[in-house]
Design an enzyme around this catalytic site. Structure first.
Site, PDB file in Angstrom:
ATOM      1  N   GLU A  65     -12.798 -31.176 -28.496  1.00 32.67           N
ATOM      2  CA  GLU A  65     -12.721 -30.822 -27.077  1.00 32.67           C
ATOM      3  C   GLU A  65     -11.252 -30.873 -26.674  1.00 32.67           C
ATOM      4  OE1 GLU A  65     -15.140 -33.018 -24.377  1.00 32.67           O
ATOM      5  OE2 GLU A  65     -16.992 -32.708 -25.508  1.00 32.67           O
TER       6      GLU A  65
ATOM      7  N   GLU B 249     -19.945 -37.797 -28.433  1.00 27.57           N
ATOM      8  CA  GLU B 249     -18.967 -38.808 -28.039  1.00 27.57           C
ATOM      9  C   GLU B 249     -19.620 -40.191 -27.917  1.00 27.57           C
ATOM     10  OE1 GLU B 249     -15.428 -36.692 -25.604  1.00 27.57           O
ATOM     11  OE2 GLU B 249     -17.264 -36.926 -24.461  1.00 27.57           O
TER      12      GLU B 249
END
Length: 580
Positions: free
Chosen positions: A233, A157
């Site tokens: 996710e 991320e």
């Protein structure tokens, strides 16, 4: 064989595959339960397990590597393969994960010039050395080498943090240098800055979200129209901070969003499938407006609860998988039995200040230092100085406090100071000819794991002043509290200062249980020498999980370190948890 893809689908051996993955972090689950959790993943209809790797556990001390016991990722992968599960591995170097320092080892912060998560050669060289150890162990487990790893992530991320493409290219190159012939990907949130900053043009991009799949997937298609859709996710639950309410997400809401993802021909990784526990001092913290440490439980309100039981969400998501025509294998799964062992009396105790020399090696300097400069990663640290009067009363100011201090004058408690929180002024004055001892006992409550406050050195990071005058001549006692074998206990009593308490109990059979510390305020707990993690009366969590493998038939030992005081020398072991 290697995972490939075209504009719409993933393929294994030229056969279309929808990746149905669930996150289970091996380092948050005792190894004796790995097979149970992975079997439940398979039995739910999933075909893949995903896991992070925490650098700060695999290399807690620089150049000393640990891939054994609870950190034996190779064993974890082998169990998954035996069950017919593929694997997605995310080795970082940064993992976030509500984990201490986002997985970075604390020793990186000993270097005052260290720059993280960017194209800074000294940092990248340490990553390269760690990655070599990691990749050497993972390479045999790649799909093309007969293993089950189908995907690996480049950083994590990154678009939520930075935009240094040279750094991302350097991390990617480390994979190539280590001959990791595997599908590489990046994962980010769906907005333009994240997707622009966090990836490289030629790498597979996947998007992370917990809802609004239509919007998120459409935004992903704008930057990557030539690859299949995947949610890297899927946040089907959430984590808790101390002082908040326990987070809950209804099963029907999760199942509805899951169904929408599959209707778009999307692949998915549930974050989490099984959360587990932030044992020891391994919880992380967030910092937005204020510092907010994460609780010990990582239950996450997901498909398996903290102790591995299947939840309503498990069965709701299994139904979605079945409705979309995926195979649901018949596997013999059980939820572990739980037991109430009742009240346990703590019949031995000793104050911390009576055993400092047994637990710590004193460092004397004119100035204070943070933990990292003293080669300390976790736990507590005591700062002690002596003031000889006269001092007219002035306010005690602890500059750069990370994170929570209890203050004592001549051994008597005078107050608490918490990082960036309002507190009552602590005034200190010393009469002429008088000398007093000032003790500042600081707890590292978890390094920040997300955002610009990542450089989160612990202890006192700047200075201690009375008014504007800096105080000097400090004795510092690092207290990592890895084990307590050097402590000599005495007969039990309740103390009104930091103290250790010990009790024993005998059992005939070992089953999961939960310890309640209703008569205690704040501290952490050991069972047979294993650090279960932190407790705090402010909640929401009121119990700590004790997996059965940490117990033994016959005599068991509980030890508690309490920062403040207790009002009764007993704890209770019950068969149900209370997470708030």
């Amino acid at each position: 064989m290697k995972l490939t893809y075209d504009q719409e689908n993933f393929y294994l051996d030229n056969k279309k595959i929808t990746i149905l993955s669930g996150a289970i972090h091996y380092f948050r689950v005792v190894p004796e339960y790995w097979e149970d959790r992975l079997k439940k993943l398979k039995a739910c209809g999933f075909n893949t397990v995903e896991t992070y790797m925490p650098w700060n556990l695999h290399e807690e001390v620089e150049n000393e590597y640990n891939f054994s016991g609870m950190l034996d990722i190779e064993r974890f992968l082998k169990i998954a393969k035996e069950l017919g599960l593929y694997a997605i591995v995310r080795p970082g170097p940064y993992i976030c994960a509500e984990w201490e320092f986002g997985g970075f080892p604390a020793w990186l912060l000993k270097d005052s010039d260290m720059k993280l998560r960017c194209h800074y050669a000294p940092y990248e060289e340490k990553v390269r050395k760690y990655f070599h150890e990691v990749m050497t162990r993972l390479r045999p487990h790649l799909l093309e080498n007969g293993g089950n790893i189908i995907m690996m992530q480049v950083e994590n991320e990154y678009g939520s943090y930075g935009n240094d493409k040279d750094y991302l290219r350097a991390i990617e190159q480390m994979y190539h240098d280590e001959q990791m012939n595997v599908c590489l990907f990046t994962s980010d949130g769906d907005d333009d800055s994240m997707l622009n900053g966090g990836t490289l043009p030629h790498l597979l991009k996947i998007v992370n979200f917990g809802s609004n799949s239509e919007r998120n997937f459409n935004n992903l298609l704008k930057v990557q129209p030539d690859a299949p859709l995947m949610c890297g996710e899927f946040w089907n639950g959430w984590f808790d901070h101390w002082g908040e309410e326990h987070h809950v997400r209804e099963a029907d809401d999760t199942a509805k969003e899951f169904d929408a993802i599959l209707n778009r021909n999307g692949s998915i990784n549930f974050y989490m499938f099984h959360g587990g526990t932030n044992f020891n001092f391994y919880n992380g913290a967030n910092y937005y407006d204020d510092y907010a440490p994460t609780v010990t439980s990582y239950d996450y309100h997901c498909l398996l609860n903290e102790n591995g039981d299947r939840t309503k969400k498990y069965y709701a998501c299994q139904d979605v998988i079945r409705q979309h025509g995926f195979e649901i294998p018949e596997l013999d799964c059980i939820d572990q039995p739980k037991k109430t062992y009742g009240k346990i009396t703590l019949d031995k105790a000793v104050p911390l200040f009576k055993c400092l020399e047994q637990l710590s090696q004193k460092v004397s300097l004119p100035y204070v230092l943070p933990m990292e400069k003293l080669d300390q990663n976790f736990g507590y640290i005591l700062y002690r100085t002596h003031l000889t009067g006269p001092y007219q009363p002035r306010e005690l100011n602890i500059h750069g406090l990370h994170d929570r201090a209890t203050v004592y004058l001549d051994g008597k408690y005078v107050g608490v100071v918490e990082r960036n929180q309002p507190h009552e002024k602590i005034m200190i004055g010393v009469e002429k000819g008088q000398t007093i001892q000032l003790d500042i006992f600081v707890e590292n409550m978890g390094r920040v794991n997300y955002g610009p406050e990542l450089y989160d050195r612990k202890g006192i990071t700047k200075a201690v002043c009375l008014g504007l005058q800096e105080l000097h001549h400090w004795e510092m006692y690092p207290l990592p509290m890895k084990e307590l074998t050097s402590i000599t206990y005495k007969d039990g009593q309740c103390y009104h200062e930091p103290a250790f308490y010990q009790g024993t109990f005998e059992i005939d059979e070992c089953q999961d249980t939960f310890i309640y510390l209703d008569h205690f305020n704040k501290g952490h707990v050991y069972i047979n020498g294993f650090n279960l993690g932190r407790y705090w009366k402010k909640g929401p969590q009121r119990s700590l999980y004790i997996p059965a493998p940490l117990l033994k038939q016959g005599l068991n030992k509980i030890e508690i370190f309490e920062i403040h005081q207790c009002d009764d020398l007993s704890v209770e072991l019950k068969d149900t948890p209370d997470l708030g």
